[in-house]
Write a protein that holds these residues in place. Structure first.
Motif, mmCIF file in Angstrom:
data_model
loop_
_atom_site.group_PDB
_atom_site.id
_atom_site.type_symbol
_atom_site.label_atom_id
_atom_site.label_comp_id
_atom_site.label_asym_id
_atom_site.label_seq_id
_atom_site.Cartn_x
_atom_site.Cartn_y
_atom_site.Cartn_z
ATOM 1 N N VAL A 2 52.053 38.123 -24.908
ATOM 2 C CA VAL A 2 51.858 38.817 -26.166
ATOM 3 C C VAL A 2 50.537 38.464 -26.663
ATOM 4 O O VAL A 2 49.742 39.494 -27.126
ATOM 5 C CB VAL A 2 53.061 38.593 -27.055
ATOM 6 N N TYR A 3 50.284 37.120 -26.976
ATOM 7 C CA TYR A 3 49.000 36.839 -27.821
ATOM 8 C C TYR A 3 47.716 37.260 -26.892
ATOM 9 O O TYR A 3 46.573 37.520 -27.545
ATOM 10 C CB TYR A 3 49.023 35.406 -28.160
ATOM 11 N N SER A 4 47.811 37.300 -25.592
ATOM 12 C CA SER A 4 46.640 37.353 -24.928
ATOM 13 C C SER A 4 46.369 38.994 -25.106
ATOM 14 O O SER A 4 45.175 39.511 -25.177
ATOM 15 C CB SER A 4 46.847 37.184 -23.193
ATOM 16 N N VAL A 5 47.271 39.868 -25.168
ATOM 17 C CA VAL A 5 47.056 41.244 -25.436
ATOM 18 C C VAL A 5 46.787 41.147 -26.718
ATOM 19 O O VAL A 5 45.539 42.029 -26.954
ATOM 20 C CB VAL A 5 48.304 42.024 -25.023
ATOM 21 N N LEU A 6 47.175 40.879 -27.774
ATOM 22 C CA LEU A 6 46.859 41.083 -29.006
ATOM 23 C C LEU A 6 45.390 40.603 -29.318
ATOM 24 O O LEU A 6 44.501 41.214 -30.138
ATOM 25 C CB LEU A 6 47.775 40.300 -29.900
ATOM 26 N N ASN A 7 45.058 39.487 -28.757
ATOM 27 C CA ASN A 7 43.783 38.774 -28.970
ATOM 28 C C ASN A 7 42.615 39.449 -28.206
ATOM 29 O O ASN A 7 41.454 39.433 -28.759
ATOM 30 C CB ASN A 7 43.766 37.275 -28.445
ATOM 31 N N ARG A 8 42.770 40.067 -27.137
ATOM 32 C CA ARG A 8 41.811 40.577 -26.387
ATOM 33 C C ARG A 8 42.023 42.113 -26.209
ATOM 34 O O ARG A 8 41.268 42.386 -25.147
ATOM 35 C CB ARG A 8 41.716 39.947 -24.940
ATOM 36 N N SER A 9 42.500 42.610 -27.110
ATOM 37 C CA SER A 9 42.586 44.233 -26.917
ATOM 38 C C SER A 9 41.920 44.717 -28.134
ATOM 39 O O SER A 9 42.124 44.396 -29.417
ATOM 40 C CB SER A 9 44.021 44.973 -27.078
ATOM 41 N N PRO A 10 40.943 45.771 -28.162
ATOM 42 C CA PRO A 10 40.719 46.576 -29.402
ATOM 43 C C PRO A 10 41.638 46.870 -30.299
ATOM 44 O O PRO A 10 42.599 47.461 -29.850
ATOM 45 C CB PRO A 10 39.820 47.906 -29.128
ATOM 46 N N LYS A 11 41.813 46.710 -31.697
ATOM 47 C CA LYS A 11 42.681 46.859 -32.526
ATOM 48 C C LYS A 11 43.001 48.421 -32.601
ATOM 49 O O LYS A 11 44.154 48.859 -32.837
ATOM 50 C CB LYS A 11 42.420 46.621 -33.773
ATOM 51 N N SER A 12 42.030 49.114 -32.386
ATOM 52 C CA SER A 12 41.973 50.740 -32.692
ATOM 53 C C SER A 12 42.759 51.399 -31.337
ATOM 54 O O SER A 12 43.135 52.517 -31.354
ATOM 55 C CB SER A 12 40.680 51.380 -32.798
ATOM 56 N N LEU A 13 42.875 50.607 -30.318
ATOM 57 C CA LEU A 13 43.479 51.158 -29.059
ATOM 58 C C LEU A 13 44.971 50.681 -28.847
ATOM 59 O O LEU A 13 45.950 51.348 -28.263
ATOM 60 C CB LEU A 13 42.895 50.667 -28.009
ATOM 61 N N LEU A 14 45.309 49.579 -29.572
ATOM 62 C CA LEU A 14 46.590 48.844 -29.240
ATOM 63 C C LEU A 14 47.516 49.342 -30.468
ATOM 64 O O LEU A 14 47.468 49.142 -31.440
ATOM 65 C CB LEU A 14 46.414 47.502 -29.274
#
Length: 587
Positions: free
Chosen positions: A157-169
């Motif tokens: 979960v954290y890897s997705v949150l940390n390395r994904s643009p906030k506007s896309l997730l």
């Protein structure tokens, strides 16, 4: 005047680049049509649509990297940081064994590694300069889990949150497939609500549904344009999201897969599996890979066509996923779902791409810790459902190798056949000729004869047999009856020696007396290359040959320098095929 001149030059440069791109696309599309004379109108329209997309978005590309966060990550230190191999300074052996047994990997070490850990950016160096469309769709991430270890689930979960643009997730949907671990109940709920907020939600299935139906449950709950499925023990790498999304923005019928890297089950080292290959299968439905095509090698950052996805890590538009009926809900637990979805994507007018600039690490467990749910041969049933709906006459090649599949009840497949009919999907023969056109060269439907199949006995007394009972190594044991699968070996036409469950005799080192281990058959020769010298009764390994030898006192087997007139290197082979060409080797 200068401003006008600058504008004119910019416009001319745009025209030149557009013309070059048009020429390249035209040539590549012509290569995929081998006769070059019968391109369909739809193919011409696809090229025109792609060119229109390029024209409209040439000035609309941006760098999606979060360089500030990436630079901060490079400064992190600690156990497992930067994806380096890790060990525990002190070990509670009882706890280590207890956690290993229920997870199939070193869960005790995982608990000592930060859930926010840094991992290395191992993409091709040109990926760092890639720009993508600024107007990308939002995503829903679906992560099914059953008794996943707490820290590996959170690290996903954290890897997705940390390395994904906030506007896309838009959301991460965790689907609990009726887990029994206490840590995955209230403790998980409290952690998510206190630390992760509304972006992460948990769906709880009251009864075990299996991986396939758990993914479907998550997909039904998703609200974004794009669905991305991940396993619950993965780690998303730098800027992994935009490369998955742009091809789908160009054509919603495109499914895009990341490169899947390896997270070592013992040390949690993060490393590349390889630098790309095309997904395929053999005629027993073991997942295989085909080499990249020459045109793919020319551009190492460009997504390339792949006949079959590796498994549960991919992005697809929700619209296309549900037009295809999602996964076949008649598939039980796991097994065959990647073939079912891959075949119908291609046969019904879609495309599967692998994106080199999107990478996700995955823990390949040392062993599967979950018992059979008690519903019989669910994998066999799944394979037959896939074959009966999508493979047409090619299903016979699967049944030729697994005759008992013919007797398995598929259940009702009417709805799946109607989906194929309503979408006017192409026959499997089209898929084999146009998409997986080189598969039959490496995995022929009708294989040449094997060299031998049966027991391998020592020449010296007492007579012992090669035995694959041990999980990783080959040994000698007393010869048993003919029903013992651990003492059945096959020297195939590919020159590898197979045993049960598609495991092959493998040499992993070059020492004077190298142990013979059991490893998944890769059909690539090398450390799994064997020949049988019938005249000298020797099993010879490799192109720089060594011979299989045994020590009767310790019952160990290994490969070492081939020697003349030594009985410890002689083997009595059952059921040798005299017509095989794999008979002799000069050494």
């Amino acid at each position: 005047m200068k401003r006008n001149l600058k504008s004119i030059l910019k416009y001319l440069l745009f025209i030149v680049i557009t013309a070059l791109v048009t020429t390249i696309i035209f040539k590549l599309s012509t290569q995929f049509n081998r006769d070059g004379n019968n391109k369909s109108m739809r193919g011409k329209m696809d090229i025109a649509n792609k060119q229109l997309y390029i024209n409209n978005n040439y000035d609309n590309k941006i760098d999606w990297h979060d360089w500030e966060f990436a630079n901060r990550e490079k400064q992190r230190i600690g156990i497992g940081e930067q994806g380096v191999s890790a060990t525990l300074k002190s070990l509670n052996q009882h706890k280590y064994d207890e956690l290993y047994k229920v997870n199939g990997f070193n869960a005790l070490l995982s608990d000592s590694i930060s859930v926010n850990r840094s991992i290395p950016d191992i993409r091709h160096k040109l990926c760092r300069f890639k720009k993508y469309n600024s107007n990308l769709p939002t995503v829903s991430i679906v992560v099914p889990f059953h008794n996943e270890h707490f820290s590996t689930l959170l690290r996903t979960v954290y890897s997705v949150l940390n390395r994904s643009p906030k506007s896309l997730l838009k959301e991460i949907i965790l689907v609990d497939d009726s887990s029994t671990k206490a840590s995955l109940k209230k403790p998980l709920d409290h952690f998510v609500s206190n630390n992760l907020g509304h972006i992460v939600q948990i769906i709880r299935l009251k009864k075990r549904q299996g991986l396939i139906r758990a993914r479907l449950a998550g997909a039904r709950k998703a609200t974004s344009e794009i669905l991305i499925f991940l396993d619950s023990h993965t780690e998303a790498n730098v800027n992994w999201l935009p490369p998955l999304l742009e091809p789908i923005a160009e054509d919603y019928r495109t499914c895009v897969c990341p490169f899947i890297d390896v997270i070592a089950f013992e040390t949690f080292e993060y490393r590349a599996q390889d630098e790309g290959a095309r997904g395929a299968f053999d005629w027993e439905f073991f997942y295989k890979r085909l080499p990249l095509l020459p045109e793919d090698l020319l551009n190492p950052t460009k997504p390339f066509r792949s006949p079959v996805m590796a498994g549960g890590l991919f992005a697809i538009s929700a619209k296309w996923f549900w037009e295809l009926g999602g996964y076949d809900p008649g598939l039980d637990i796991w097994g065959g779902e990647q073939y079912e979805l891959s075949f119908k994507i291609w046969q019904c007018g879609g495309t599967i791409l692998d994106a080199p600039c999107s990478r996700v690490g995955h823990i390949y467990r040392k062993f599967a810790p979950f018992p059979n749910p008690g519903i019989g041969d669910f994998v066999g049933k799944n394979y037959r459902r896939v074959a009966e709906v999508w493979m047409d006459e090619y299903a016979e090649y699967l049944y030729l190798r697994r005759p008992h599949y013919r007797k398995i009840d598929t259940g009702d497949i009417t709805k799946q056949k109607n989906i194929r009919k309503n979408l006017n999907c192409k026959p499997f023969k089209w898929f084999m000729h146009e998409v997986a056109f080189d598969l039959v060269e490496k995995y022929p439907p009708i294989e040449p004869p094997d060299v031998f199949k049966g027991k391998i006995r020592t020449f010296t007394a007492p007579e012992l047999c090669l035995d694959a009972t041990s999980e990783n190594l080959l040994n000698l044991k007393e010869c048993t009856d003919n029903d013992n699968e651990n003492q059945k070996f096959l020297l195939s036409w590919r020159n590898d020696i197979k045993t049960r469950n598609n495991m092959c005799l493998d040499i992993s080192d070059s020492s004077f007396k190298a142990k013979i281990s059991l490893y998944g058959c890769h059909n690539g020769g090398g450390n799994q290359l064997w020949h049988y010298d019938h005249s000298k009764m020797k099993l010879v390994q490799g192109k720089n040959p060594r011979c299989m030898e045994h020590d009767i006192s310790t019952r160990k087997v290994y490969v070492t320098k081939c020697k003349q007139n030594i009985d410890d290197q002689k083997w009595i082979i059952e059921n040798v095929n005299s017509k095989s060409t794999n008979w002799s080797l000069i050494y």
